[in-house]
Every structure is written in C-alpha cells, then in structure tokens.
Design a protein around this motif. Structure first.
Motif, mmCIF file in Angstrom:
data_model
loop_
_atom_site.group_PDB
_atom_site.id
_atom_site.type_symbol
_atom_site.label_atom_id
_atom_site.label_comp_id
_atom_site.label_asym_id
_atom_site.label_seq_id
_atom_site.Cartn_x
_atom_site.Cartn_y
_atom_site.Cartn_z
ATOM 1 N N ASP A 186 10.678 86.779 13.466
ATOM 2 C CA ASP A 186 11.436 85.660 14.016
ATOM 3 C C ASP A 186 12.762 86.141 14.585
ATOM 4 O O ASP A 186 13.172 85.733 15.689
ATOM 5 C CB ASP A 186 11.666 84.624 12.917
ATOM 6 N N ALA A 187 13.451 87.018 13.872
ATOM 7 C CA ALA A 187 14.759 87.503 14.327
ATOM 8 C C ALA A 187 14.643 88.268 15.643
ATOM 9 O O ALA A 187 15.422 88.050 16.579
ATOM 10 C CB ALA A 187 15.386 88.387 13.250
ATOM 11 N N VAL A 188 13.647 89.140 15.745
ATOM 12 C CA VAL A 188 13.492 89.945 16.966
ATOM 13 C C VAL A 188 13.138 89.058 18.151
ATOM 14 O O VAL A 188 13.745 89.153 19.233
ATOM 15 C CB VAL A 188 12.422 91.035 16.745
ATOM 16 N N LEU A 189 12.154 88.181 17.984
ATOM 17 C CA LEU A 189 11.721 87.346 19.100
ATOM 18 C C LEU A 189 12.823 86.379 19.548
ATOM 19 O O LEU A 189 13.009 86.145 20.753
ATOM 20 C CB LEU A 189 10.466 86.568 18.715
ATOM 21 N N MET A 190 13.565 85.843 18.614
ATOM 22 C CA MET A 190 14.624 84.909 18.989
ATOM 23 C C MET A 190 15.814 85.620 19.614
ATOM 24 O O MET A 190 16.508 85.054 20.464
ATOM 25 C CB MET A 190 15.069 84.110 17.763
ATOM 26 N N ARG A 191 16.078 86.859 19.229
ATOM 27 C CA ARG A 191 17.177 87.582 19.893
ATOM 28 C C ARG A 191 16.805 87.915 21.322
ATOM 29 O O ARG A 191 17.644 87.885 22.215
ATOM 30 C CB ARG A 191 17.498 88.849 19.119
ATOM 31 N N ILE A 192 15.534 88.234 21.553
ATOM 32 C CA ILE A 192 15.081 88.449 22.933
ATOM 33 C C ILE A 192 15.224 87.151 23.728
ATOM 34 O O ILE A 192 15.668 87.153 24.888
ATOM 35 C CB ILE A 192 13.626 88.952 22.943
ATOM 36 N N THR A 193 14.862 86.050 23.108
ATOM 37 C CA THR A 193 15.015 84.754 23.769
ATOM 38 C C THR A 193 16.471 84.464 24.076
ATOM 39 O O THR A 193 16.811 83.971 25.161
ATOM 40 C CB THR A 193 14.430 83.642 22.876
ATOM 41 N N ASP A 194 17.365 84.786 23.139
ATOM 42 C CA ASP A 194 18.789 84.554 23.359
ATOM 43 C C ASP A 194 19.322 85.381 24.524
ATOM 44 O O ASP A 194 20.224 84.940 25.250
ATOM 45 C CB ASP A 194 19.578 84.883 22.091
ATOM 46 N N ILE A 195 18.797 86.588 24.688
ATOM 47 C CA ILE A 195 19.244 87.423 25.811
ATOM 48 C C ILE A 195 18.919 86.740 27.137
ATOM 49 O O ILE A 195 19.754 86.699 28.053
ATOM 50 C CB ILE A 195 18.588 88.814 25.727
ATOM 51 N N PHE A 196 17.715 86.193 27.253
ATOM 52 C CA PHE A 196 17.347 85.500 28.493
ATOM 53 C C PHE A 196 18.156 84.222 28.672
ATOM 54 O O PHE A 196 18.529 83.876 29.798
ATOM 55 C CB PHE A 196 15.852 85.166 28.485
ATOM 56 N N LEU A 197 18.451 83.526 27.570
ATOM 57 C CA LEU A 197 19.218 82.289 27.670
ATOM 58 C C LEU A 197 20.681 82.542 27.995
ATOM 59 O O LEU A 197 21.388 81.633 28.448
ATOM 60 C CB LEU A 197 19.114 81.509 26.358
ATOM 61 N N ALA A 198 21.163 83.761 27.766
ATOM 62 C CA ALA A 198 22.570 84.071 28.008
ATOM 63 C C ALA A 198 22.904 84.109 29.498
ATOM 64 O O ALA A 198 24.067 83.958 29.869
ATOM 65 C CB ALA A 198 22.935 85.407 27.359
ATOM 66 N N PHE A 199 21.892 84.309 30.340
ATOM 67 C CA PHE A 199 22.125 84.395 31.776
ATOM 68 C C PHE A 199 21.780 83.054 32.433
ATOM 69 O O PHE A 199 20.776 82.432 32.072
ATOM 70 C CB PHE A 199 21.257 85.492 32.407
ATOM 71 N N PRO A 200 22.602 82.619 33.390
ATOM 72 C CA PRO A 200 22.206 81.429 34.166
ATOM 73 C C PRO A 200 20.874 81.671 34.856
ATOM 74 O O PRO A 200 20.623 82.758 35.381
ATOM 75 C CB PRO A 200 23.353 81.273 35.179
ATOM 76 N N LYS A 201 20.022 80.645 34.856
ATOM 77 C CA LYS A 201 18.656 80.818 35.356
ATOM 78 C C LYS A 201 18.629 81.275 36.811
ATOM 79 O O LYS A 201 17.887 82.194 37.172
ATOM 80 C CB LYS A 201 17.892 79.510 35.195
ATOM 81 N N LEU A 202 19.436 80.649 37.659
ATOM 82 C CA LEU A 202 19.411 80.996 39.077
ATOM 83 C C LEU A 202 19.924 82.410 39.307
ATOM 84 O O LEU A 202 19.368 83.153 40.127
ATOM 85 C CB LEU A 202 20.241 79.992 39.885
ATOM 86 N N VAL A 203 20.968 82.808 38.576
ATOM 87 C CA VAL A 203 21.514 84.161 38.737
ATOM 88 C C VAL A 203 20.489 85.210 38.318
ATOM 89 O O VAL A 203 20.288 86.226 39.004
ATOM 90 C CB VAL A 203 22.818 84.304 37.933
ATOM 91 N N LEU A 204 19.821 84.977 37.185
ATOM 92 C CA LEU A 204 18.802 85.916 36.731
ATOM 93 C C LEU A 204 17.624 85.957 37.696
ATOM 94 O O LEU A 204 17.072 87.033 37.980
ATOM 95 C CB LEU A 204 18.336 85.526 35.329
ATOM 96 N N ALA A 205 17.226 84.796 38.223
ATOM 97 C CA ALA A 205 16.136 84.771 39.204
ATOM 98 C C ALA A 205 16.521 85.525 40.466
ATOM 99 O O ALA A 205 15.705 86.256 41.047
ATOM 100 C CB ALA A 205 15.775 83.324 39.538
#
Length: 309
Positions: free
Chosen positions: A139-158
């Motif tokens: 859970d910790a590993v998968l959620m930290r990966i998720t947090d990394i993606f959530l840290a960036f604005p969606k349009l900027v990351l796209a």
C-alpha cells in the motif's frame, strides 16, 4: 369456498418486488430502480441526450457531412459566415465547411474519451484495489507512486509526456491516460478499505479463495459505482485537456478536424470572423457540460443516500 383468481403481476410490480425469485429478477429490479432515480433528474437526461447525439454524429458523420472535412474551396468559399448557401455554420480560412469538420471531429473526441477511460480506469482500479486490500508496504509503495503523479498538474504533465513522445493524437491519448489514473486509484483504495474486513469477504476467505480471486471478483465490483461516477465527471476535463493539446499543436495534427486545433487555427480571425473559433468552442462547451450533468445524475442514481438528501 371458491378460489379467488390470482391477479397477474404487472411488469413494474415484478421489477419492484421485494422478494425476487431469481438473480435475474433482482438485477433487473436494481437496474430499474437506478434508472428511475436517474430519470428523475431532468438535467441528467439532457446531458444523456447530448451525448447520444454526439455518438450519432460520430457514427453518421460521413452521411451527415455536406462537404469534405479536409478539402476546402479557397477560390469561392473562404471565411463565409454562418447561414451562407451550402454552409450552415460558415467556413474557415481554407474554405472548409465548419459543420463537416465538427461532425468528423466528434469521432476524434469519442476516440479520446473511450481510450482514456479504457486505459486509465482499469489501471487506477487495479492499483487502488491491490493497495487497499494488501496494506502494509504494498500500500505504501503504490500510494507514493500515486502521490508523485498527483503532485504535478495534469495538463503540465501531459504536455511534458507529449513533448517527449512526439505530437499526435495517439500520443496525446496516452499522455492523458497516464495522468488520469491516480484519482481512480485513490477512490478504489478507499472503497476497498471499507469492505476488506466485511463479513462476506471473511466468509470467502475462509472458503479458501485466493487474494487475487477476492480482489478481482469481490472487491473490485464494489468499487465500480464510485468509479463510474468519477470517470463521467472527469471526461469534461479529459476533453479540455485534449483540446488544449490540440490548441498547442501537440494533439491531432492537420488536417484532422480536432476541435482544439480548429480553435487554434481560428484565433487569428476571432474579431472579424468569430465563427471559425466559436463553433468548435461551443461544441467543446456542450459536450463538457453534458458529461458534468450526466455525472451528477449518475452520482444521485448510484448512491441512494445522496439521492435521499
């Protein structure tokens, strides 16, 4: 005593029976109740109607289009206003019929919506369900990966992903899908954590079911209602992101009639020939609004607690 003849049960009473005689009757009854709650929301029906119209436009674009969406008439049909003979919504700077381009552009819009939903939703569902059921370091590993993606604005990351992969509608869809799955993972994890200690999960576990079977057959189905609502509400943002990429020249490439690219090509004429950019903008507005209205209706229909408030 004479026997009282039995009154045949109507179809509605059969669906609303509180003592269903089969699983099929129970499922049809739940579906009927969901539809009744959904249809009580008039705005949700409006959103559904707009989306059905979009699907029909995409299917029959080749029949409905009065002109070619990519070949124009520079000599005699350049920048004609709406209502011109043969051009209901006017033409663009290359003499192409805007109505035909909008009709064919609806196919690209549906292409983006369907592929993003097919890629992002299952990815988020699997990640969230596994994280919520396994717990601990998984859970910790998968959620930290998720947090990394959530840290960036969606349009900027796209934008960064499309810049790395190269412009094109396929790369734009892949970039949007990669940036869209983290919220679904969060929802699936929260739903999984509420049901993983339920009695029926414990009973299935005692019967010898493997963790994989429990997650796939008993946990994930419980997450679908919330996931469907979130996907529907997110589709407006997906459309805007795809249009933004097309506006910047990183999405669908000319001469494809993508709505964001149409706005980009028409921004030079926004003051005098306003229809070139306004018509695709209205199309984006209507489809985005339709998804928001549909999402609100599905939220009320799939969550009876919300509907009763």
């Amino acid at each position: 005593m004479t026997a009282v003849p039995s009154v045949p049960m109507s179809r509605r009473d059969w669906l609303l029976s509180d003592r269903p005689q089969s699983r099929t009757q129970a499922r049809l009854g739940r579906a009927y109740m969901t539809w009744r709650r959904f249809s009580a929301n008039r705005l949700a029906l409006v959103g559904l109607g707009i989306l059905m119209l979009l699907i029909l436009m995409a299917i029959f674009a080749g029949v409905l289009s009065p002109h070619s969406p990519v070949i124009g008439n520079l000599a005699g049909a350049r920048l004609l206003p709406p209502g011109s003979p043969g051009y209901l919504l006017g033409t663009d700077e290359q003499g192409r019929d805007i109505l035909s381009r909008l009709l064919h552009g609806s196919r690209l819009t549906l292409f983006v919506i369907i592929l993003v939903a097919v890629i992002a939703a299952p990815t988020g569902l699997i990640v969230g369900a596994v994280a919520g059921y396994a717990g601990g370091w998984v859970d910790a590993v998968l959620m930290r990966i998720t947090d990394i993606f959530l840290a960036f604005p969606k349009l900027v990351l796209a934008l960064a992903l499309v810049a790395a992969l190269g412009p094109g509608i396929e790369n734009a869809v892949l970039a949007i899908a990669i940036t869209s799955w983290p919220p679904y993972a969060r929802i699936a994890r929260a739903e999984t954590m509420t049901v993983r200690n339920a009695d029926y999960i414990a009973a299935v576990r005692l019967m010898g079911a493997s963790p994989l079977r429990i997650v796939l057959l008993h946990v994930m189905p419980m997450c679908l209602s919330s996931l469907i609502v979130r996907i529907t509400l997110d589709m407006a943002g997906v459309i805007l992101t795809a249009a933004g990429l097309g506006f910047l020249g990183l999405g669908a490439q000319p001469p494809l009639p993508e709505w964001g690219a149409m706005i980009a090509s028409g921004r030079r004429f926004i003051l005098d020939q306003w229809w070139v950019a306004t018509m695709p903008g209205i199309a984006i507005l209507l489809v985005s609004l339709a998804f928001n209205l549909l999402g609100d209706g599905l939220r009320d229909a799939l969550d009876p607690r919300e509907a009763g408030q």
